[in-house]
Enzyme design. Structure first.
Site, PDB file in Angstrom:
ATOM      1  N   ARG A   1       0.835  -1.215   0.000  1.00 42.64           N
ATOM      2  CA  ARG A   1       0.000   0.000   0.000  1.00 42.64           C
ATOM      3  C   ARG A   1       0.863   1.257   0.000  1.00 42.64           C
ATOM      4  O   ARG A   1       0.509   2.263  -0.615  1.00 42.64           O
ATOM      5  CB  ARG A   1      -0.943   0.027   1.206  1.00 42.64           C
ATOM      6  CG  ARG A   1      -1.918  -1.128   1.251  1.00 42.64           C
ATOM      7  CD  ARG A   1      -2.914  -1.079   0.130  1.00 42.64           C
ATOM      8  NE  ARG A   1      -3.914  -2.103   0.348  1.00 42.64           N
ATOM      9  CZ  ARG A   1      -4.545  -2.748  -0.603  1.00 42.64           C
ATOM     10  NH1 ARG A   1      -4.294  -2.462  -1.860  1.00 42.64           N
ATOM     11  NH2 ARG A   1      -5.426  -3.654  -0.320  1.00 42.64           N
TER      12      ARG A   1
ATOM     13  N   LYS B   1      -6.075   1.837   1.776  1.00 41.31           N
ATOM     14  CA  LYS B   1      -7.091   0.788   1.727  1.00 41.31           C
ATOM     15  C   LYS B   1      -6.748  -0.321   2.724  1.00 41.31           C
ATOM     16  O   LYS B   1      -5.632  -0.824   2.766  1.00 41.31           O
ATOM     17  CB  LYS B   1      -7.166   0.218   0.311  1.00 41.31           C
ATOM     18  CG  LYS B   1      -8.235  -0.832   0.134  1.00 41.31           C
ATOM     19  CD  LYS B   1      -8.276  -1.318  -1.300  1.00 41.31           C
ATOM     20  CE  LYS B   1      -9.256  -2.468  -1.432  1.00 41.31           C
ATOM     21  NZ  LYS B   1      -9.255  -3.012  -2.800  1.00 41.31           N
TER      22      LYS B   1
END
Length: 99
Positions: free
Chosen positions: A36, A74
């Site tokens: 991420r 996320k």
């Protein structure tokens, strides 16, 4: 252009597959967080988590960390992330890119 992401923490290592098709794989939240960090970074920058930034600051005085600020990640929510910078160098020098 390339993006980099770093995170620090525990991982699980494993061999997956069978026969001549074995692959070494890492699993865990740390791996997902590093991914991420890469996907939310900007081109030609190294982005890392707060924990990694603190480890780098305490371990290598020649690498400076720059707070990027809060971003939505996320699966993690809002995190404060950091960019790495070489001491007294431009971003291009840090990443081995010449203009």
């Amino acid at each position: 252009n390339i993006r980099f992401g770093l995170a620090s923490g525990a991982v699980v290592a494993s061999l997956v597959g069978s026969g001549n098709h074995l692959k070494y794989t890492l699993f865990g939240d740390t791996v997902n967080t590093a991914s991420r960090m890469e996907s939310t970074s900007v081109p030609n920058r190294v982005q890392c988590t707060r924990e990694t930034a603190e480890l780098i600051e305490s371990g290598d005085p020649d690498i400076m960390v720059e707070e990027r600020g809060e971003i939505y990640v996320k699966g993690k929510g809002t995190l404060t992330t950091f960019f790495l910078n070489a001491k007294n160098a431009s971003n291009n020098d840090l990443n081995g890119i010449s203009d």
